[in-house]
Design a protein around this motif. Sequence first.
Motif, PDB file in Angstrom:
ATOM      1  N   ILE A 629       0.601  -0.785   0.209  1.00 49.98           N
ATOM      2  CA  ILE A 629       0.054   0.053  -0.314  1.00 49.98           C
ATOM      3  C   ILE A 629       0.961   1.315   0.392  1.00 49.98           C
ATOM      4  O   ILE A 629       0.820   2.128  -0.471  1.00 49.98           O
ATOM      5  N   LEU A 630       2.034   1.649   0.762  1.00 55.15           N
ATOM      6  CA  LEU A 630       2.657   2.286   0.736  1.00 55.15           C
ATOM      7  C   LEU A 630       3.969   2.594  -0.632  1.00 55.15           C
ATOM      8  O   LEU A 630       3.711   3.528  -0.590  1.00 55.15           O
ATOM      9  N   GLN A 631       4.218   1.306  -1.262  1.00 59.79           N
ATOM     10  CA  GLN A 631       5.081   1.227  -2.217  1.00 59.79           C
ATOM     11  C   GLN A 631       3.618   1.851  -3.799  1.00 59.79           C
ATOM     12  O   GLN A 631       4.584   2.738  -3.996  1.00 59.79           O
ATOM     13  N   ASP A 632       2.464   1.603  -3.389  1.00 63.41           N
ATOM     14  CA  ASP A 632       1.709   2.346  -4.656  1.00 63.41           C
ATOM     15  C   ASP A 632       1.376   3.316  -3.883  1.00 63.41           C
ATOM     16  O   ASP A 632       0.287   3.941  -4.623  1.00 63.41           O
ATOM     17  N   GLY A 633       1.671   4.291  -2.753  1.00 57.47           N
ATOM     18  CA  GLY A 633       1.292   5.349  -2.889  1.00 57.47           C
ATOM     19  C   GLY A 633       0.094   5.608  -2.513  1.00 57.47           C
ATOM     20  O   GLY A 633      -0.763   6.521  -2.714  1.00 57.47           O
ATOM     21  N   ILE A 634      -1.130   4.508  -1.752  1.00 61.04           N
ATOM     22  CA  ILE A 634      -2.514   5.118  -1.483  1.00 61.04           C
ATOM     23  C   ILE A 634      -2.519   5.749  -0.202  1.00 61.04           C
ATOM     24  O   ILE A 634      -3.169   6.150   0.563  1.00 61.04           O
ATOM     25  N   ALA A 635      -1.170   4.880   0.831  1.00 56.46           N
ATOM     26  CA  ALA A 635      -1.246   5.793   2.195  1.00 56.46           C
ATOM     27  C   ALA A 635       0.153   6.729   1.673  1.00 56.46           C
ATOM     28  O   ALA A 635       1.160   5.985   1.176  1.00 56.46           O
ATOM     29  N   ALA A 636      -0.201   7.643   2.320  1.00 57.32           N
ATOM     30  CA  ALA A 636       1.624   8.569   2.592  1.00 57.32           C
ATOM     31  C   ALA A 636       2.609   8.234   3.060  1.00 57.32           C
ATOM     32  O   ALA A 636       3.495   8.085   2.302  1.00 57.32           O
ATOM     33  N   GLY A 637       2.106   7.096   4.560  1.00 56.93           N
ATOM     34  CA  GLY A 637       3.151   7.041   5.214  1.00 56.93           C
ATOM     35  C   GLY A 637       2.876   6.394   5.987  1.00 56.93           C
ATOM     36  O   GLY A 637       1.359   5.333   6.448  1.00 56.93           O
ATOM     37  N   PRO A 638       4.013   5.084   6.569  1.00 54.08           N
ATOM     38  CA  PRO A 638       3.220   4.015   7.806  1.00 54.08           C
ATOM     39  C   PRO A 638       2.671   4.626   8.895  1.00 54.08           C
ATOM     40  O   PRO A 638       1.369   3.979   9.328  1.00 54.08           O
ATOM     41  N   GLU A 639       2.701   5.581   9.320  1.00 56.90           N
ATOM     42  CA  GLU A 639       1.288   6.542  10.228  1.00 56.90           C
ATOM     43  C   GLU A 639       0.208   6.838  10.155  1.00 56.90           C
ATOM     44  O   GLU A 639      -0.568   6.122  10.794  1.00 56.90           O
ATOM     45  N   ASP A 640       0.000   6.663   8.514  1.00 49.11           N
ATOM     46  CA  ASP A 640      -1.287   6.543   8.161  1.00 49.11           C
ATOM     47  C   ASP A 640      -2.078   5.056   8.233  1.00 49.11           C
ATOM     48  O   ASP A 640      -3.222   4.898   8.979  1.00 49.11           O
ATOM     49  N   ILE A 641      -1.122   4.311   8.307  1.00 47.51           N
ATOM     50  CA  ILE A 641      -1.717   2.416   8.403  1.00 47.51           C
ATOM     51  C   ILE A 641      -1.983   2.138   9.608  1.00 47.51           C
ATOM     52  O   ILE A 641      -3.053   1.890   9.855  1.00 47.51           O
ATOM     53  N   ASP A 642      -0.920   3.199  10.317  1.00 48.98           N
ATOM     54  CA  ASP A 642      -1.209   2.656  11.665  1.00 48.98           C
ATOM     55  C   ASP A 642      -2.499   3.207  12.662  1.00 48.98           C
ATOM     56  O   ASP A 642      -2.704   2.098  13.501  1.00 48.98           O
ATOM     57  N   VAL A 643      -2.297   4.007  12.172  1.00 54.39           N
ATOM     58  CA  VAL A 643      -3.503   4.921  12.849  1.00 54.39           C
ATOM     59  C   VAL A 643      -5.268   4.050  12.863  1.00 54.39           C
ATOM     60  O   VAL A 643      -5.758   3.912  13.040  1.00 54.39           O
ATOM     61  N   ILE A 644      -5.354   4.587  11.178  1.00 50.18           N
ATOM     62  CA  ILE A 644      -6.066   3.124  10.862  1.00 50.18           C
ATOM     63  C   ILE A 644      -6.307   1.660  11.845  1.00 50.18           C
ATOM     64  O   ILE A 644      -7.673   0.535  11.756  1.00 50.18           O
ATOM     65  N   TYR A 645      -5.015   1.058  12.059  1.00 48.11           N
ATOM     66  CA  TYR A 645      -5.360  -0.272  12.524  1.00 48.11           C
ATOM     67  C   TYR A 645      -5.456   0.159  13.579  1.00 48.11           C
ATOM     68  O   TYR A 645      -6.019  -1.169  14.045  1.00 48.11           O
TER      69      TYR A 645
END
Length: 718
Positions: A629-645
């Motif tokens: 997802i990071l590689q595809d540019g769907i999330a701008a950074g790991p923080e976005d993913i972590d907050v979502i999870y």
Amino acid sequence: MAFYSRVSGSVGVITLQNPPVNALSAAVRQGIVDTMHRALSEPEVKSVVICGQNGKFCGGADIREFGANMRGPPLVPMIHLIEAAEKPVVAAIEGVALGGGLELALGCHYRIAHSKARLGLPEVTLGLLPGAGGTQRLPRLIGVPAALELITTGRHATAAEALQLGIVDEVTDHSAVDAAVKFAQSVAGKSLDARRISTYPRPRSPDLAEIFEKAMKEVRRSARGAIAPVTCVQAVHASVTLPYAKGMERERELFSTLFTSGQAHALQYYFFAQRAVSRWSTPSGARWDTSKPRPVHKAAVIGLGTMGRGISVSLAQAGLSVVAVETQEKQLLEAKQAVSGMLERSAKRRGVPLADDKIKYNCSVQAVADADLVIEAVFEDMALKKTIFQQLSGICKPGTLLCTNTSGLDIDELASQTQSPELVVGMHFFAPAHVMKLLEVVYGPRSSPEALATAMEMGKKMGKVSVAVGNCRGFVGNRMLKPYLEQAFFLLEEGATPEQVDQVLEEFGFAMGVFKVSDLSGLDVGWKVRKADGLVVPGSTGKSARIRGGSRYSPLGDLLCEQGRFGQKTGRGWYQYDKPGGRVAKPDPWLHGFLEEYRARHGLVARRIDHQEMLERCLYALINEGFQILQDGIAAGPEDIDVIYVLGYGWPRHRGGPMFYAGLVGLDKVLERLEHYHQVYPDVLGLKPCSLIRKLAASSSPPIHRWREFIQKPRSQL
Ligand SMILES: CCCCCCC/C=C/C(=O)SCCNC(=O)CCNC(=O)[C@H](O)C(C)(C)COP(=O)(O)OP(=O)(O)OC[C@H]1O[C@@H](n2cnc3c(N)ncnc32)[C@H](O)[C@@H]1OP(=O)(O)O
């Protein structure tokens, strides 16, 4: 730093100065020590007031300095210097007195608070304990039960509550600094013997043993593996078993253990991650600080099922006028009653005025014509949503933002139904929508930066943590869920039971294991999606039953749905319940038999799968998708993913989020395990390590804040 002034000739005023929350940085601590010495040495000064600049007393130790070598005077001796002073020191608490800020105030001889101030010891939420005397002074001041509750939950108390508990001496509706100066003058020259909390006797009561036992049991139950709450109880316990000085030694010892723990690092990372997501950016270069949100005064919600009702409540509570639309009269009436009840309960719980009059109900979509923002919240059905977007495009005034509440449908396909695709964004709310803090705001390739900024701002107004994500199947959260779920199904095929998989995940810290969550949200939800994707092939046998598009597929969920086992609502799913709608999951012998029969039918030999493998396969498949997802540019950074999870999927906060966790485990280790499992299961795409994790591991696994440097900028979309 801290600056010094003299008021009314005899009061030395020390003002903490470190925007935005006057955190106790090395410079602030040095400033306090220097100005205290000055105040004590000036013969004209008879008393001292400590306050914070810009109406904020102090937000605690400066968390940003935690990673670095400690400089400046330590906090504990600084507070002792204040408490030992022979001149009265009064804390003037405005805004916040949190963590080290409250500990500083507890070292003062008196505390005056503004009525809107909030006080607390939230260190536990950062994986720490109040390590500047808080665990020893607070129980001496307010007793063990109240201190334990505040310290183990980290919650903020209002000034009124603090007064009632005895934490502060006076509350004012006017300037706390003026009140403190006046108070300081009135106590100048009086004995301070009874004002130094560290000299108070140890808390005593015949039921202390029972209180601690109960508290320990409660934190062990609710902490889900977090160590700080348990350690907080141990530290408070020292206040009743040890004299103050020894108690402080014990506090320091316990603090040190926590301070260097992975959990403290994870929680402090998460603290900043949750704030960082508001500074969004997109691959095209649109950014939070260059995109202006549109004003929104009136909002509309279309579809008043469970989600629409929760969204209407959130909007009304945010102070917006809301038009709530449901086309069938009967459903509209039902929804109205339900929403009124939700608003009433919420107003009672939060102690805020009832927002019922904010919502107008209507049977006609035409009623949304003058709304500034419309949120469509009908079923997850693309054809239906398309029709509504076509309608809205004709009805709404120019410039209206059109949002869809969807958990994964294509935003661009919906945007293409309208005359202004730049005004279309996704708003993925989580159920219950008026309670859950997370909002995924989804921008399509044609959404304008202004539309994205408006939706992000709207989320904030509703009290949500909004995370901007790109448009793809399942967005961030549900896209990562897919390989995780898939692994859980495969584990059942290979010999595990739902109870075993869930136990492993719950021991890791998830509130609920994957199968319990599936039963709660309904197995039919995923079944419907898989059917729409052509993955469900009833009655298929042989090898093809477990292969789709060349990849391994488990039809277990489909087979359960074919039996009418939709989870809690039908009383049967991966578990059994005492009745439809029952909540207590019990292992189901029928399901165990069904799994055995399934394995036999497909020539699968059950094996004993160890905990480590179950955990690694579920989590690393999910993490691998996160890197993709990071590689595809769907999330701008790991923080976005972590907050979502953490906020949306029950990932344990003390583990920081899946991406932080991967860094903690070691990217090379995660990569090595993914490679191993992919070798064993070459037909499972989700286990094939993505190139970003390879790239990071090959670059000596840089710290998480540097990962963005390794992500190739995808093509501009906005
Ligand atoms: C090593 C030896 C140590 C000796 C013992 C130490 C014992 C004491 C430990 C502590 O005190 S730990 C800190 C305890 N305090 C807290 O947990 C408070 C954390 N902050 C908040 O809860 C909130 O920020 C707030 C103070 C209630 C304000 O909330 P608001 O919504 O108004 O603003 P935010 O967006 O949250 O924050 C604004 C800005 O300020 C930064 N910040 C907040 N608190 C701190 C802090 N304690 N240290 C450093 N920075 C802080 C926050 O990150 C925001 O900045 P950005 O991230 O947006 O840049």
